[in-house]
Design a protein around this motif. Sequence first.
Motif, PDB file in Angstrom:
ATOM      1  N   ASN A  98       0.810  -1.215   0.000  1.00 46.99           N
ATOM      2  CA  ASN A  98       0.000   0.000   0.000  1.00 46.99           C
ATOM      3  C   ASN A  98       0.845   1.267   0.000  1.00 46.99           C
ATOM      4  OD1 ASN A  98      -2.817  -0.826  -0.075  1.00 46.99           O
ATOM      5  ND2 ASN A  98      -2.461  -1.773   1.908  1.00 46.99           N
ATOM      6  N   GLU A  99       1.963   1.257   0.725  1.00 47.45           N
ATOM      7  CA  GLU A  99       2.827   2.433   0.747  1.00 47.45           C
ATOM      8  C   GLU A  99       3.563   2.596  -0.577  1.00 47.45           C
ATOM      9  OE1 GLU A  99       5.360   2.151   4.150  1.00 47.45           O
ATOM     10  OE2 GLU A  99       3.792   2.798   5.549  1.00 47.45           O
ATOM     11  N   TRP A 100       3.863   1.478  -1.232  1.00 45.24           N
ATOM     12  CA  TRP A 100       4.523   1.511  -2.543  1.00 45.24           C
ATOM     13  C   TRP A 100       3.755   2.403  -3.507  1.00 45.24           C
ATOM     14  CZ3 TRP A 100       3.080   0.554  -7.502  1.00 45.24           C
ATOM     15  CH2 TRP A 100       4.057   0.257  -8.450  1.00 45.24           C
ATOM     16  N   TYR A 101       2.455   2.302  -3.490  1.00 45.67           N
ATOM     17  CA  TYR A 101       1.618   3.071  -4.426  1.00 45.67           C
ATOM     18  C   TYR A 101       1.939   4.562  -4.328  1.00 45.67           C
ATOM     19  CZ  TYR A 101      -2.525   5.053  -6.674  1.00 45.67           C
ATOM     20  OH  TYR A 101      -3.368   5.777  -7.496  1.00 45.67           O
ATOM     21  N   ASP A 102       1.936   5.097  -3.128  1.00 43.95           N
ATOM     22  CA  ASP A 102       2.169   6.537  -2.940  1.00 43.95           C
ATOM     23  C   ASP A 102       3.613   6.912  -3.241  1.00 43.95           C
ATOM     24  OD1 ASP A 102      -0.482   7.041  -2.089  1.00 43.95           O
ATOM     25  OD2 ASP A 102       0.019   6.368  -0.063  1.00 43.95           O
ATOM     26  N   GLY A 103       4.557   6.097  -2.773  1.00 42.70           N
ATOM     27  CA  GLY A 103       5.959   6.443  -2.935  1.00 42.70           C
ATOM     28  C   GLY A 103       6.429   6.381  -4.373  1.00 42.70           C
ATOM     29  N   VAL A 104       6.090   5.311  -5.082  1.00 41.48           N
ATOM     30  CA  VAL A 104       6.541   5.164  -6.464  1.00 41.48           C
ATOM     31  C   VAL A 104       5.869   6.199  -7.362  1.00 41.48           C
ATOM     32  CG1 VAL A 104       6.540   3.606  -8.460  1.00 41.48           C
ATOM     33  CG2 VAL A 104       7.180   2.753  -6.191  1.00 41.48           C
ATOM     34  N   LYS A 105       4.611   6.450  -7.123  1.00 36.46           N
ATOM     35  CA  LYS A 105       3.918   7.478  -7.904  1.00 36.46           C
ATOM     36  C   LYS A 105       4.572   8.834  -7.714  1.00 36.46           C
ATOM     37  CE  LYS A 105      -0.689   9.412  -8.807  1.00 36.46           C
ATOM     38  NZ  LYS A 105      -2.123   9.377  -8.430  1.00 36.46           N
ATOM     39  N   ALA A 106       4.899   9.178  -6.481  1.00 36.31           N
ATOM     40  CA  ALA A 106       5.532  10.471  -6.195  1.00 36.31           C
ATOM     41  C   ALA A 106       6.899  10.575  -6.862  1.00 36.31           C
ATOM     42  CB  ALA A 106       5.658  10.660  -4.689  1.00 36.31           C
ATOM     43  N   HIS A 107       7.704   9.517  -6.784  1.00 41.58           N
ATOM     44  CA  HIS A 107       9.050   9.563  -7.347  1.00 41.58           C
ATOM     45  C   HIS A 107       9.035   9.521  -8.869  1.00 41.58           C
ATOM     46  CE1 HIS A 107      10.362   8.792  -3.227  1.00 41.58           C
ATOM     47  NE2 HIS A 107      11.557   9.144  -3.617  1.00 41.58           N
ATOM     48  N   ASN A 108       7.936   9.086  -9.468  1.00 39.44           N
ATOM     49  CA  ASN A 108       7.812   9.049 -10.924  1.00 39.44           C
ATOM     50  C   ASN A 108       7.120  10.295 -11.458  1.00 39.44           C
ATOM     51  OD1 ASN A 108       8.217   7.460 -13.423  1.00 39.44           O
ATOM     52  ND2 ASN A 108       5.981   7.398 -13.487  1.00 39.44           N
ATOM     53  N   GLY A 109       7.157  11.393 -10.695  1.00 41.93           N
ATOM     54  CA  GLY A 109       6.560  12.647 -11.148  1.00 41.93           C
ATOM     55  C   GLY A 109       5.085  12.752 -10.845  1.00 41.93           C
ATOM     56  N   ASN A 110       4.650  12.082  -9.769  1.00 44.38           N
ATOM     57  CA  ASN A 110       3.238  12.064  -9.342  1.00 44.38           C
ATOM     58  C   ASN A 110       2.324  11.468 -10.412  1.00 44.38           C
ATOM     59  OD1 ASN A 110       1.414  12.488  -7.230  1.00 44.38           O
ATOM     60  ND2 ASN A 110       0.649  14.365  -8.185  1.00 44.38           N
ATOM     61  N   THR A 111       2.834  10.470 -11.094  1.00 46.65           N
ATOM     62  CA  THR A 111       2.070   9.752 -12.110  1.00 46.65           C
ATOM     63  C   THR A 111       2.676   8.362 -12.270  1.00 46.65           C
ATOM     64  OG1 THR A 111       1.371   9.731 -14.436  1.00 46.65           O
ATOM     65  CG2 THR A 111       3.545  10.653 -13.970  1.00 46.65           C
ATOM     66  N   PHE A 112       1.903   7.449 -12.809  1.00 46.20           N
ATOM     67  CA  PHE A 112       2.449   6.147 -13.158  1.00 46.20           C
ATOM     68  C   PHE A 112       2.785   6.063 -14.646  1.00 46.20           C
ATOM     69  CE2 PHE A 112       0.301   4.885  -9.164  1.00 46.20           C
ATOM     70  CZ  PHE A 112       1.403   4.316  -8.529  1.00 46.20           C
ATOM     71  N   LEU A 113       2.562   7.146 -15.385  1.00 46.81           N
ATOM     72  CA  LEU A 113       2.913   7.180 -16.802  1.00 46.81           C
ATOM     73  C   LEU A 113       4.406   7.463 -16.942  1.00 46.81           C
ATOM     74  CD1 LEU A 113      -0.118   9.125 -18.297  1.00 46.81           C
ATOM     75  CD2 LEU A 113       0.106   6.685 -17.777  1.00 46.81           C
ATOM     76  N   ASN A 114       4.978   7.007 -18.051  1.00 47.09           N
ATOM     77  CA  ASN A 114       6.418   7.084 -18.225  1.00 47.09           C
ATOM     78  C   ASN A 114       6.745   7.126 -19.704  1.00 47.09           C
ATOM     79  OD1 ASN A 114       9.338   5.709 -18.257  1.00 47.09           O
ATOM     80  ND2 ASN A 114       8.971   6.434 -16.176  1.00 47.09           N
ATOM     81  N   VAL A 115       7.938   7.550 -20.043  1.00 45.10           N
ATOM     82  CA  VAL A 115       8.346   7.605 -21.444  1.00 45.10           C
ATOM     83  C   VAL A 115       8.635   6.219 -22.012  1.00 45.10           C
ATOM     84  CG1 VAL A 115      10.811   7.935 -20.968  1.00 45.10           C
ATOM     85  CG2 VAL A 115       9.822   8.849 -23.091  1.00 45.10           C
ATOM     86  N   TYR A 116       8.942   5.266 -21.135  1.00 44.22           N
ATOM     87  CA  TYR A 116       9.232   3.906 -21.574  1.00 44.22           C
ATOM     88  C   TYR A 116       7.968   3.056 -21.486  1.00 44.22           C
ATOM     89  CZ  TYR A 116      14.208   5.037 -21.191  1.00 44.22           C
ATOM     90  OH  TYR A 116      15.450   5.602 -21.351  1.00 44.22           O
ATOM     91  N   TYR A 117       7.554   2.512 -22.604  1.00 45.57           N
ATOM     92  CA  TYR A 117       6.346   1.675 -22.594  1.00 45.57           C
ATOM     93  C   TYR A 117       6.549   0.389 -21.797  1.00 45.57           C
ATOM     94  CZ  TYR A 117       4.185   4.730 -26.054  1.00 45.57           C
ATOM     95  OH  TYR A 117       3.629   5.809 -26.692  1.00 45.57           O
ATOM     96  N   ASP A 118       7.744  -0.200 -21.901  1.00 45.20           N
ATOM     97  CA  ASP A 118       7.962  -1.436 -21.152  1.00 45.20           C
ATOM     98  C   ASP A 118       7.924  -1.196 -19.649  1.00 45.20           C
ATOM     99  OD1 ASP A 118      10.415  -0.031 -21.493  1.00 45.20           O
ATOM    100  OD2 ASP A 118      11.586  -1.822 -21.059  1.00 45.20           O
ATOM    101  N   ASP A 119       8.477  -0.051 -19.200  1.00 48.24           N
ATOM    102  CA  ASP A 119       8.439   0.269 -17.767  1.00 48.24           C
ATOM    103  C   ASP A 119       7.000   0.374 -17.270  1.00 48.24           C
ATOM    104  OD1 ASP A 119      11.147   0.439 -18.156  1.00 48.24           O
ATOM    105  OD2 ASP A 119      11.384   2.369 -17.158  1.00 48.24           O
TER     106      ASP A 119
END
Length: 374
Positions: A98-119
């Motif tokens: 549950n904490e992963w959701y908030d932390g990873v989203k924040a470190h990825n620019g407050n989104t789960f979208l990314n320039v790499y499609y595989d990521d």
Amino acid sequence: MIKKYCFFLAATLLFFQACSEGDNPIVEEEEYTIDWSAVADSSSEKLIITYWNAADKCFNFTNTGEKNFQYWPQAHALDVTIDAYERTHDNLYLTTINEWYDGVKAHNGNTFLNVYYDDMEWNALAMLRAYNATQETKFKTAAIEVWEDIQTGWNTNAGGGISWKKDQPYSKNACSNGPAAILAARLYQQFGDEADKEWALKIYDWEKEYLFNPASGAVYDNINSRTGETNTSWIFTYNQGTFLGAALELYKITGEKGYLNDAIKAADHTLNNLVDSNDRILKNEGTGDGALFKGIFIRYYTQLILHPDLSESVKKRYLTFLTHNAETLWLEGTDKSLLLFGPYWKTKPGYTNDLNTQVSGAMLMEAMTLLPEE
């Protein structure tokens, strides 16, 4: 179910007998049992204790506290955490998920979208699993949002396929198509949207036509539409794994035996060609990104082993290979004092280990707990 494998270690015992003319060593065989559930408990708990950054709510890059946030390894570390939670229902893992959701989203620019499609695909797959494990709708919502963005990676360059990167529409890679097909197929199976089924079929068909060698079972890394060249020299374990994983998902959907045969071909190529010929251990693909490749292969290879339609002879052969790799890693490639895994599963690591290497080994240990008792 807990899987225990027995093997024999030679224990050399020296007895000196005063009445004997020669002092000959007596060798006895001592039975030694690996409790894979206990091993997985240790390795997965160690992953959290050593790599999880509670303040940042994401995994550090090394066991010594180096952060160096990278998006795609976070998905695979989450996968192992989910493996452990589904097996134990321990709150340590639930809290981390549950904490992963908030932390990873924040470190990825407050989104789960990314320039790499595989990521994005790795993370969407992990979040879909997190939703199924926790029933927290935030994971489902995020996985679907990411999937919708992944679909924009499809273009007609090189006949179709999902691009590797948003600014490189000409590069069509196995790592951006195999996981996408798995994701689409799983979304269809769970939520019933026919469009997802069509995506799964379309992506898989493209990868099979352009990056799969049906004669050898090799999955080539990429094709560059600007040059028309297919990189046939880069054949990695994780591409083999996601291709066979996608084939297996489509077999579940369609019941067409050809998909199961494709999965077996990809698995056999890996076992025959992507190993160290001296010891039958999956080859060393280095540290960093490459360190994760074997673990990803193991995740989907294990699902193939568990499929009820796999013949008993093939299942036995695959089990023998998996067990050999796991036993070798645990007995030879693990520093037991630090509980760290080496990138080559027959050699212990140093005192510093990156997240990718550790997660790959932990995937193997968790996989062993899924195997049925003999």
